[in-house]
Design a protein around this motif. Structure first.
Motif, short mmCIF file in Angstrom:
data_model
loop_
_atom_site.label_atom_id
_atom_site.label_comp_id
_atom_site.label_asym_id
_atom_site.label_seq_id
_atom_site.Cartn_x
_atom_site.Cartn_y
_atom_site.Cartn_z
N LEU B 94 68.70 38.80 3.86
CA LEU B 94 69.89 39.17 3.09
C LEU B 94 71.06 38.22 3.37
O LEU B 94 72.08 38.63 3.94
CB LEU B 94 70.31 40.61 3.45
N PRO B 95 70.92 36.95 3.00
CA PRO B 95 72.01 36.01 3.27
C PRO B 95 73.20 36.33 2.38
O PRO B 95 73.03 36.82 1.26
CB PRO B 95 71.41 34.66 2.90
N GLN B 97 76.34 34.51 0.72
CA GLN B 97 77.00 33.23 0.48
C GLN B 97 78.47 33.46 0.16
O GLN B 97 78.81 34.30 -0.67
CB GLN B 97 76.33 32.48 -0.67
N GLY B 99 81.49 31.07 -1.02
CA GLY B 99 81.81 29.70 -1.42
C GLY B 99 80.61 28.81 -1.17
O GLY B 99 79.49 29.15 -1.54
N GLU B 100 80.84 27.65 -0.49
CA GLU B 100 79.73 26.74 -0.24
C GLU B 100 78.97 27.09 1.03
O GLU B 100 77.91 26.55 1.30
CB GLU B 100 80.26 25.31 -0.14
N PHE B 102 77.60 29.99 4.19
CA PHE B 102 76.98 31.30 4.32
C PHE B 102 77.65 32.06 5.46
O PHE B 102 78.06 31.46 6.46
CB PHE B 102 75.48 31.15 4.59
#
Lengths: 247, 130, 585
Positions: B94-95, B97, B99-100, B102
């Motif tokens: 369940l990452p 994110q 923006g760019e 994590f």
């Protein structure tokens, strides 16, 4: 520069002579900063030209030189001698048939790569003349780490599920499918799901996590596979439980 | 034909002794036996409870004693091991994110522990223990 | 011998070979395509390219500027019609890769990002972090899997081209895992076999880059063009030779000598620019030939840093900061830490020039066609005369695409009205090829060892055919290589197994490298001028009157090669001064 004698036990197998593989002992002068591949090259150049293994780039990007080093799947060009004491045991990558010496048969892996449709299936076709698909840095970062796989097959050599169930698509292939599924330009997820969200696909994975531990490029295949499981489960709920979705 | 690829067989029953990480994995997997056993015990307890106070009292008496305590302690230890080992891998599945980048995995693990504690408190509260 | 029939056979499955295969499959799904490679496609050396690929896409840039940079970067030895074609096709090819999924770095608005590169006046280098070649190769390989008509022959080593009545009609190749030799009958053959850096001891090139493709064509009568131009990349790791991409400097890294001086300003590339604010086409963003030559001069002056790995200069990237380094140069950081124990975030990294790229190769024209009908070539193995006397960084990845595709188009055109081949004649040629291998296996009077000959070759190349050359050294190298080629005929196989016999393939590769090395050295000896990457201590000036021409080296069996010349195509840029002073001169 410091040199020292390094002892290696290398698994040898010549199908035209041997019934089964056997270890051969080598003692080779090595520089302190060398990697195991350098030691093998020194053996081949000066001691035993009949030793066979694959290698090319010597910078951990071509993925040729994976082997078991003291029981651990490693890129031999990135396994530093300074990290080993005593005799270093070198064997061909586990879970693949041995063609000869440290060379394995990779056919199964290559076939599986192809099966997951690892290419962009555009969501909205776009002519070249219309320029690039716009993709923000955030959209790029969503999948980029999964695009770093060098196909070195170390994860297959680490995965006990692949050893026990050779039909398992395996970590790298499913990760590659997931990489394209996450790409904002892609619209091919449904096609790939038919291949990867299956018993021989992601559901064969029992989350040992070994793939991610041995991955030399920090691709984290275990993460990709768990994410595929979560997404596939959500698909199932959407299909079976949401109102209006009954079939 | 000169080719004769050699296949190394993997034992279906002893493979997990091949590497410490496989043993670690099996120790997580084996927890399911204890958790399954505890689930059966719980079912039995509910069934006894529904049979009346006397039945439930004799059930409690039957599972009292040092051997039961030992067994239940083992169950608790394995259940904890199961929960902790699963919580630790949740950031992979369940990452989050932002923006760019994590969200660091530690936050996701911590969120699970927090949820665990909250749910436990709620159960205890509901059961009238707190 | 089993015969495989194809419309087009491609030798090599790196960037150029894969691009050609896809172009063929897209043009006509009925074409039978045989893609033959001695390694699995993703092992090809394209994967090691780091920095990026140049193509005009941003406002303020123009095809003319890319043309001018390329022609002056190549010291006017480029064929200008070829460069015009190349710069025009480049953006489309890079966009095509984008449409196939290549993870190019992006701007905040989602458009493709570009970075600075040596010798380029504008930012026009597309990049995927510092793994651009890796991503290009994998994108091409994965895309090729879409096409059932591309039949791959992975781990097949190509032995000989088959010629009949003046046309190339196919080839023979050995399946490495069985030792079986197969005959491929093909209407056309595209050679995309990569470079030959392994004839030098210190190179960024992987083990597979042994000039096999070049030697195939050369022995079949196609001249090797401009072989004397060998690019030294100025920033290699001093122990392994691994490449630290030019993007290190493009992002703002600087080169220092032992006194901490940015010595490039002393070699016509100054004045000094502010560290971390690289200015295009000057100082650290000068072209590779000039930077490598400056190192040589610093070495002569005693200004280099002595390290346990030899004499080095320092590449300093500390001022870029950890965040930028991790975002733009992660592979560089990782390589320097693991192979050298130097973290570029906290320390300057010692580097020295390293053999990187062959500007020369199989003579082709802008159609990617060789003088031999039916034979086409693309990529590093070919010399289409895009790069002239010095290649600009980030042009070669695009060259793979543009001329890989062009080779496919030309091959399709060529086979359209091709008369049928005399199959009996081809089979006879194939049997000769097989006999050559049998002789090697049954040889009993061999006295030479492969590794011994190889060491003598690499030593000779390093000693006599380096960054600076002279008559005496080159003559010595020509003599030595001639002897080595004679001695090679007495080389002894140590391993006579049929299964994955890498001793055999190393012997065959050595034969290819010796032929290429001799062609290179003969070309260098004959070129009595200094131009681009070919620098003569005894002929220090560029000589346009005599040498504004391509050297063409012709194979003559066991005899010494013959050199003749072909005029450079000039369309609109007459030879001029290469100016890397940042507009200060």
């Amino acid at each position: 520069m410091n040199e020292r004698m390094v002892q290696l036990e290398v698994l040898r197998y010549d199908p035209q002579v041997d019934d089964e593989p056997h270890f051969q002992h080598y003692e080779v002068p090595c520089k302190e900063e060398w990697v195991v591949l350098d030691a093998l090259n020194a053996i081949k150049e000066s001691i035993d030209p009949t030793l066979n293994y694959r290698w090319s780039c010597h910078m951990a990007v071509c993925g040729s030189c994976g082997m078991m080093i003291n029981g651990e799947p490693r890129l031999s060009c990135h396994a530093f001698l300074r990290g080993f004491a005593g005799v270093i045991r070198v064997e061909p990558l586990a879970h693949f048939p041995i063609e000869r010496d440290l060379v394995t048969v990779a056919d199964d892996f290559i076939d599986k790569l192809k099966r997951v449709k690892p290419y962009l299936i555009p969501g909205e076709p776009r002519p070249i003349g219309a320029g690039e698909y716009l993709q923000t840095p955030a959209q790029l970062m969503k999948y980029r780490h999964f695009s770093m796989c060098i196909n070195c097959m170390l994860c297959y050599a680490a995965c006990p599920q692949y050893a026990l169930q050779p039909l398992f698509l395996g970590p790298a292939a499913i990760t590659l499918a997931h990489r394209y599924n996450l790409d904002s330009r892609d619209g091919g997820r449904e096609q790939r799901q038919q291949v990867i969200a299956t018993d021989e696909g992601v559901w064969e994975c029992s989350f040992v996590g070994a793939c991610s531990e041995v991955c030399p490029k920090a691709v984290d295949p275990a993460a990709a596979l768990q994410q595929v499981k979560v997404a596939s489960t959500l698909d199932w709920f959407r299909e079976h439980l949401l109102p209006g979705s009954a079939t | 034909m000169s080719r004769r690829p050699f296949v190394r067989l993997v034992s279906g029953t002893r493979w997990y002794f091949g590497h410490p990480r496989y043993l670690r994995y099996m120790s997580r997997e084996v927890t399911c036996i204890f958790i399954g056993a505890f689930a059966l015990l719980l079912l039995r307890a509910v069934e006894r409870l529904s049979a009346g106070q006397a039945a439930y009292a004799s059930f409690l008496a039957a599972i009292a004693g040092p051997w039961s305590a030992l067994g239940l302690s083992l169950v608790v230890i394995f259940a904890l091991h199961n929960a902790v080992s699963w919580f630790n891998v949740t950031p992979k599945a369940l990452p989050v994110q932002i923006g760019e980048g994590f969200l660091p995995g530690g936050f996701i693990v911590a969120a699970h522990y927090a949820a665990w504690i909250l749910v436990s408190l709620a159960v205890l509260l509901f059961a009238g223990v707190l | 011998m089993e015969t495989i029939v194809a419309d087009v056979a491609i030798v090599g499955a790196g960037g150029a070979g894969l691009r050609a295969a896809i172009a063929l499959a897209e043009a006509d799904p009925k074409l039978r395509i045989a893609l033959i490679s001695k390694v699995y496609p993703m092992r090809s050396h394209t994967c090691a390219a780091e920095g990026g690929a140049a193509g005009v896409i941003k406002p303020g840039d123009s095809l003319d500027m890319h043309f001018d940079d390329t022609v002056s970067g190549g010291d006017w030895l480029s064929d200008q019609d070829c460069v015009e074609y190349f710069v025009k096709e480049a953006p489309g090819e890079l966009l095509q890769l984008e449409h196939w999924g290549c993870p190019w770095n992006r701007e905040a608005d989602g458009s493709v990002a570009v970075r600075s590169f040596g010798g380029m006046k504008k930012q026009r280098t597309w990049f995927a972090a510092d793994k651009s070649g890796f991503h290009i190769l994998h994108t091409l390989f994965q895309t090729s899997l879409r096409f059932p008509s591309i039949v791959r022959f992975d781990e097949y080593y190509v032995l000989d081209l088959l010629l009949d009545e003046g046309r190339c009609r196919g080839l023979t190749a050995m399946e490495m895992r069985s030792g079986l030799i197969r005959q491929f009958n093909a209407g056309a053959v595209i050679v995309a076999g990569g470079g030959a850096g392994r004839m030098f001891p210190f190179t960024t090139n992987g083990a597979i880059k042994t000039g096999d493709g070049m030697a195939l064509a050369y022995r079949a009568g196609v001249p090797l063009k401009d072989m004397e131009f060998v690019q030294y990349h100025p920033t290699g790791l001093p122990n392994t030779g691994s490449l630290l991409t030019e993007a290190c400097r493009g992002e703002g890294g600087v080169l220092l000598n032992r006194n901490g001086r940015r010595y490039l300003q002393d070699y016509g590339m100054g004045p000094e620019t502010e560290p971390g604010k690289p200015q295009l086409k000057t100082m650290e963003l000068g072209p590779r030939d000039r930077l490598s030559q400056a190192y040589w001069h610093e070495l002569q002056k005693g200004n280099t840093v002595s390290t346990r790995w030899g004499e080095c200069v320092l590449l300093d990237m500390r001022h870029l900061g950890e965040r930028k380094i991790n975002e733009r140069l992660p592979l560089v950081r990782e390589l320097a830490i693991s192979y050298l124990g130097v973290d570029i975030v906290t320390d300057p990294v010692p580097v020295r020039p390293v053999v990187h790229y062959m500007m020369g190769g199989i003579a082709t024209d802008t159609r990617a066609a060789t003088p031999l009908p039916g034979l086409f070539a693309a990529g590093e193995c070919a010399c289409v005369s895009l790069n002239g006397a010095n290649r600009l960084g980030s042009n070669s990845l695009v060259e793979l695409l543009v001329f890989g595709k062009r080779a496919a188009g030309s091959a399709i055109e060529y086979i359209r009205d091709l008369p049928a081949a005399g199959t009996a004649a081809l089979t006879a040629r194939a049997q000769e090829s097989q006999a050559r291998i049998r002789e090697l296996f049954s040889r009993t009077d061999g006295i030479e060892s492969m590794s011994g000959l190889r060491r003598e070759m690499t030593d000779t190349m390093e000693k006599n055919v380096g960054i600076y050359r002279d008559q005496a050294g080159l003559q010595q190298a020509v003599d030595t290589l001639g002897q080595l080629r004679r001695r090679y005929r007495k080389v002894m196989l140590s391993d006579r197994s049929n299964v994955f016999n890498t001793d055999l393939f190393q012997v065959l590769e050595l034969g290819c490298m010796l032929d290429c090395a001799e062609a290179l050295t003969v070309g260098a000896l004959a070129r009595r001028e200094s131009r681009g990457a070919h620098q003569r201590l005894d002929w220090a000036k560029r000589d346009d009157d005599h040498y504004l021409r391509h050297s063409m080296v012709h194979y003559r069996g066991s005899g010494a090669p013959r050199v003749d010349y072909q005029d450079v195509v000039i369309t609109r840029s007459p030879p001029g001064l290469r100016d890397y002073s940042g507009g200060h001169q």
